[in-house]
Enzyme design. Structure first.
Site, PDB file in Angstrom:
ATOM      1  N   GLU A  25      42.118  60.910  56.280  1.00 47.14           N
ATOM      2  CA  GLU A  25      42.336  59.661  56.474  1.00 47.14           C
ATOM      3  C   GLU A  25      43.955  59.382  56.457  1.00 47.14           C
ATOM      4  O   GLU A  25      44.540  58.623  57.232  1.00 47.14           O
ATOM      5  CB  GLU A  25      41.955  58.979  55.224  1.00 47.14           C
ATOM      6  CG  GLU A  25      40.249  58.705  55.455  1.00 47.14           C
ATOM      7  CD  GLU A  25      39.761  57.557  56.204  1.00 47.14           C
ATOM      8  OE1 GLU A  25      40.769  56.921  56.975  1.00 47.14           O
ATOM      9  OE2 GLU A  25      38.746  57.433  56.437  1.00 47.14           O
ATOM     10  N   ARG A  83      35.630  40.812  43.777  1.00 46.92           N
ATOM     11  CA  ARG A  83      34.598  40.181  44.623  1.00 46.92           C
ATOM     12  C   ARG A  83      34.350  38.765  44.264  1.00 46.92           C
ATOM     13  O   ARG A  83      33.933  37.654  44.940  1.00 46.92           O
ATOM     14  CB  ARG A  83      33.447  40.903  45.162  1.00 46.92           C
ATOM     15  CG  ARG A  83      33.797  42.211  46.205  1.00 46.92           C
ATOM     16  CD  ARG A  83      32.570  43.134  46.098  1.00 46.92           C
ATOM     17  NE  ARG A  83      33.281  44.251  46.756  1.00 46.92           N
ATOM     18  CZ  ARG A  83      32.405  45.513  46.819  1.00 46.92           C
ATOM     19  NH1 ARG A  83      31.352  45.469  46.399  1.00 46.92           N
ATOM     20  NH2 ARG A  83      33.162  46.487  47.727  1.00 46.92           N
ATOM     21  N   LYS A 102      40.861  54.731  50.735  1.00 49.67           N
ATOM     22  CA  LYS A 102      39.954  53.601  50.139  1.00 49.67           C
ATOM     23  C   LYS A 102      38.639  53.902  49.746  1.00 49.67           C
ATOM     24  O   LYS A 102      37.978  54.146  50.808  1.00 49.67           O
ATOM     25  CB  LYS A 102      40.195  52.075  50.529  1.00 49.67           C
ATOM     26  CG  LYS A 102      39.384  50.956  49.959  1.00 49.67           C
ATOM     27  CD  LYS A 102      39.676  49.686  50.317  1.00 49.67           C
ATOM     28  CE  LYS A 102      38.871  48.716  49.905  1.00 49.67           C
ATOM     29  NZ  LYS A 102      39.222  47.198  50.348  1.00 49.67           N
ATOM     30  N   SER A 158      40.477  45.612  40.107  1.00 53.99           N
ATOM     31  CA  SER A 158      39.881  44.646  39.171  1.00 53.99           C
ATOM     32  C   SER A 158      38.861  45.340  38.060  1.00 53.99           C
ATOM     33  O   SER A 158      39.319  44.603  37.250  1.00 53.99           O
ATOM     34  CB  SER A 158      39.251  43.583  40.260  1.00 53.99           C
ATOM     35  OG  SER A 158      38.067  44.252  40.724  1.00 53.99           O
ATOM     36  N   LYS A 205      29.575  49.335  50.661  1.00 54.15           N
ATOM     37  CA  LYS A 205      30.387  49.504  51.879  1.00 54.15           C
ATOM     38  C   LYS A 205      30.541  50.942  52.541  1.00 54.15           C
ATOM     39  O   LYS A 205      31.570  51.327  52.786  1.00 54.15           O
ATOM     40  CB  LYS A 205      31.645  48.779  51.531  1.00 54.15           C
ATOM     41  CG  LYS A 205      31.692  47.153  51.324  1.00 54.15           C
ATOM     42  CD  LYS A 205      32.926  46.537  51.054  1.00 54.15           C
ATOM     43  CE  LYS A 205      32.868  45.096  50.981  1.00 54.15           C
ATOM     44  NZ  LYS A 205      34.290  44.476  50.860  1.00 54.15           N
ATOM     45  N   LYS A 251      43.097  53.952  46.242  1.00 51.24           N
ATOM     46  CA  LYS A 251      42.130  52.863  45.532  1.00 51.24           C
ATOM     47  C   LYS A 251      41.040  53.249  45.391  1.00 51.24           C
ATOM     48  O   LYS A 251      40.102  53.741  46.372  1.00 51.24           O
ATOM     49  CB  LYS A 251      42.373  51.691  46.772  1.00 51.24           C
ATOM     50  CG  LYS A 251      41.814  50.274  45.961  1.00 51.24           C
ATOM     51  CD  LYS A 251      42.010  49.223  47.082  1.00 51.24           C
ATOM     52  CE  LYS A 251      40.991  48.165  46.640  1.00 51.24           C
ATOM     53  NZ  LYS A 251      41.035  47.052  47.684  1.00 51.24           N
ATOM     54  N   TYR A 258      47.037  43.865  38.063  1.00 53.11           N
ATOM     55  CA  TYR A 258      46.911  42.355  37.358  1.00 53.11           C
ATOM     56  C   TYR A 258      47.611  42.551  36.287  1.00 53.11           C
ATOM     57  O   TYR A 258      47.751  41.278  35.668  1.00 53.11           O
ATOM     58  CB  TYR A 258      45.469  42.268  37.456  1.00 53.11           C
ATOM     59  CG  TYR A 258      44.670  42.231  38.781  1.00 53.11           C
ATOM     60  CD1 TYR A 258      44.784  41.114  39.687  1.00 53.11           C
ATOM     61  CD2 TYR A 258      44.000  43.340  38.963  1.00 53.11           C
ATOM     62  CE1 TYR A 258      44.242  41.423  40.815  1.00 53.11           C
ATOM     63  CE2 TYR A 258      43.150  43.578  40.386  1.00 53.11           C
ATOM     64  CZ  TYR A 258      43.377  42.581  41.249  1.00 53.11           C
ATOM     65  OH  TYR A 258      42.660  42.716  42.379  1.00 53.11           O
TER      66      TYR A 258
HETATM   67  C1  PBG Z   1      38.752  43.746  50.589  1.00 50.52           C
HETATM   68  C2  PBG Z   1      39.606  44.165  49.447  1.00 50.52           C
HETATM   69  C3  PBG Z   1      38.905  44.707  48.060  1.00 50.52           C
HETATM   70  C4  PBG Z   1      39.749  44.825  47.218  1.00 50.52           C
HETATM   71  C5  PBG Z   1      40.946  44.599  47.753  1.00 50.52           C
HETATM   72  N1  PBG Z   1      40.842  44.284  49.126  1.00 50.52           N
HETATM   73  C6  PBG Z   1      37.391  44.694  47.889  1.00 50.52           C
HETATM   74  C7  PBG Z   1      36.437  45.455  48.632  1.00 50.52           C
HETATM   75  O1  PBG Z   1      36.891  46.162  49.690  1.00 50.52           O
HETATM   76  O2  PBG Z   1      35.300  45.215  48.490  1.00 50.52           O
HETATM   77  C8  PBG Z   1      39.583  45.208  45.677  1.00 50.52           C
HETATM   78  C9  PBG Z   1      40.659  44.831  44.852  1.00 50.52           C
HETATM   79  C10 PBG Z   1      40.331  44.923  43.398  1.00 50.52           C
HETATM   80  O3  PBG Z   1      39.129  45.202  42.890  1.00 50.52           O
HETATM   81  O4  PBG Z   1      41.010  44.697  42.530  1.00 50.52           O
HETATM   82  N2  PBG Z   1      38.728  44.532  51.606  1.00 50.52           N
END
Ligand code: PBG
Length: 331
Positions: free
Chosen positions: A240, A211, A201, A281, A224, A255, A319
């Site tokens: 990982e 968010r 990720k 998203s 992050k 992701k 989505y």
């Molecule tokens: C939380 C999480 C995130 C997403 C899924 N779980 C956001 C992040 O890590 O800040 C993102 C999913 C998306 O953007 O559709 N840990």
């Protein structure tokens, strides 16, 4: 690989000239079996609340979950993924609400598992929807404390398993959390609960609209990058993945999706394990707005999803799941 043939003996358009031959020649196909539908849940009653930055996506209160779950059932979507929107007054530094037996995820899990037993449910393990600072872990001495966070994540995972969650999906990117969660699940006789690890990720700008959806965007004052991956790296993704598989991950996730197809392909080629992709998203909203503004046409959705199949993904969190399922059914 040897390329055989030569023009004019070979004219590749002969295998493209009509829809029927294209169907026969097609190397990849998207089916309903590939789709995971994310659902945002919130508290309250009678609420179907549109998320501004994600046109067409809503937050549902538990009493309204039938609206979307009925569609998931109708189209035979194999699994849904639950994400919570948490009211501001329920957030704190430690993400305490994550461990509340009556939080919105627990309520939704019970509701869905009772009425839709044939549909898998996966839940995120991470604290960001619940913390006042919007980070996935707890902060001690200005740092996200890996090991202290794991202690909470293990409890969060156990609570989700207790409430009927089928697939525990740690998306927090703490080191060592998959092993800790697997051990705790087994100890409590949850051997049949799976772990889908968000193993690769990346710290990405494509999570912005999500968010908003879970209400953490305004709280988050920094990035992050100390725990999510650097987008310059591929080898690190192998590390990982191998660590998570050793620790007990059944499935791994890459992701975001489209900017990371090389990661999916490389992992699939090197480890023979199920790899899921998350079309996140930001990818969704860009495509959706592009279609709305007539910059691109609707077929872009299928094109974007087929890319994951070509790269080797077994399934895709998207989505667009319902929208594309409706189309697939019509073919
Ligand atoms: C939380 C999480 C995130 C997403 C899924 N779980 C956001 C992040 O890590 O800040 C993102 C999913 C998306 O953007 O559709 N840990």
């Amino acid at each position: 690989m040897k390329i055989v043939g030569k023009f004019p003996n070979i004219r590749l358009r002969r295998v493209r000239n009509s829809a029927w031959i294209r169907r026969l020649i097609s190397e990849n196909n998207l089916s309903i079996n590939d789709l995971i539908l994310p659902i945002f849940v919130r508290d309250g009653k009678n609420k179907v609340e549109p998320i501004k930055s994600m046109p067409g996506v809503n937050r549902y209160s538990v009493d309204k979950l039938n609206l979307i779950m009925k569609k998931a059932k109708k189209y035979k979507i194999p699994m849904v993924a639950l994400f919570p929107y948490t009211q501001k007054n329920k957030k704190d530094k430690y993400g305490t609400e994550a461990l509340n037996k009556n939080n919105i995820i627990c309520k939704s899990l019970k509701f869905i598992k009772k009425r839709y037993s044939g549909i898998g449910v996966m839940c995120d393990v991470a604290l960001d929807p619940y913390t006042s600072h919007g980070h996935d872990g707890i902060i001690i001495n200005k740092k996200i404390d890996n090991d202290k966070t794991i202690e909470i994540l293990v409890k969060q995972a156990l609570l989700q398993a207790e409430m009927g969650c089928d697939v525990i999906a740690p998306s927090d990117m703490m080191d060592g959390r998959v092993g800790a969660i697997r051990k705790a699940l087994d100890k409590r006789n949850f051997q049949n609960v799976s772990i889908l690890s968000y193993a690769a990720k990346y710290a990405s700008s494509f999570y912005g609209p999500f968010r908003d959806a879970v209400g953490s965007r305004k709280n988050l004052k920094s990035d992050k990058k100390t725990y999510q991956m650097d987008f310059r790296n591929l080898n690190e993704a192998f590390r990982e993945i191998s660590l998570d598989v050793k620790e007990g991950a059944d499935i791994v996730m890459v992701k975001p999706g489209m900017p990371y197809l090389d990661i999916i392909k490389n992992i699939k080629d090197n480890f023979k394990i199920p790899v899921f992709a998350y079309q996140v998203s930001g990818e969704y909203s860009l495509i959706k707005n592009g279609i709305k503004n007539k910059l691109i046409n609707e077929e872009a959705i299928l094109e974007s999803l087929m890319a994951f199949k070509r790269a080797g993904a077994s399934a895709i969190i998207t989505y667009f799941a319902l929208e594309i399922a409706r189309k697939i059914k019509k073919f």
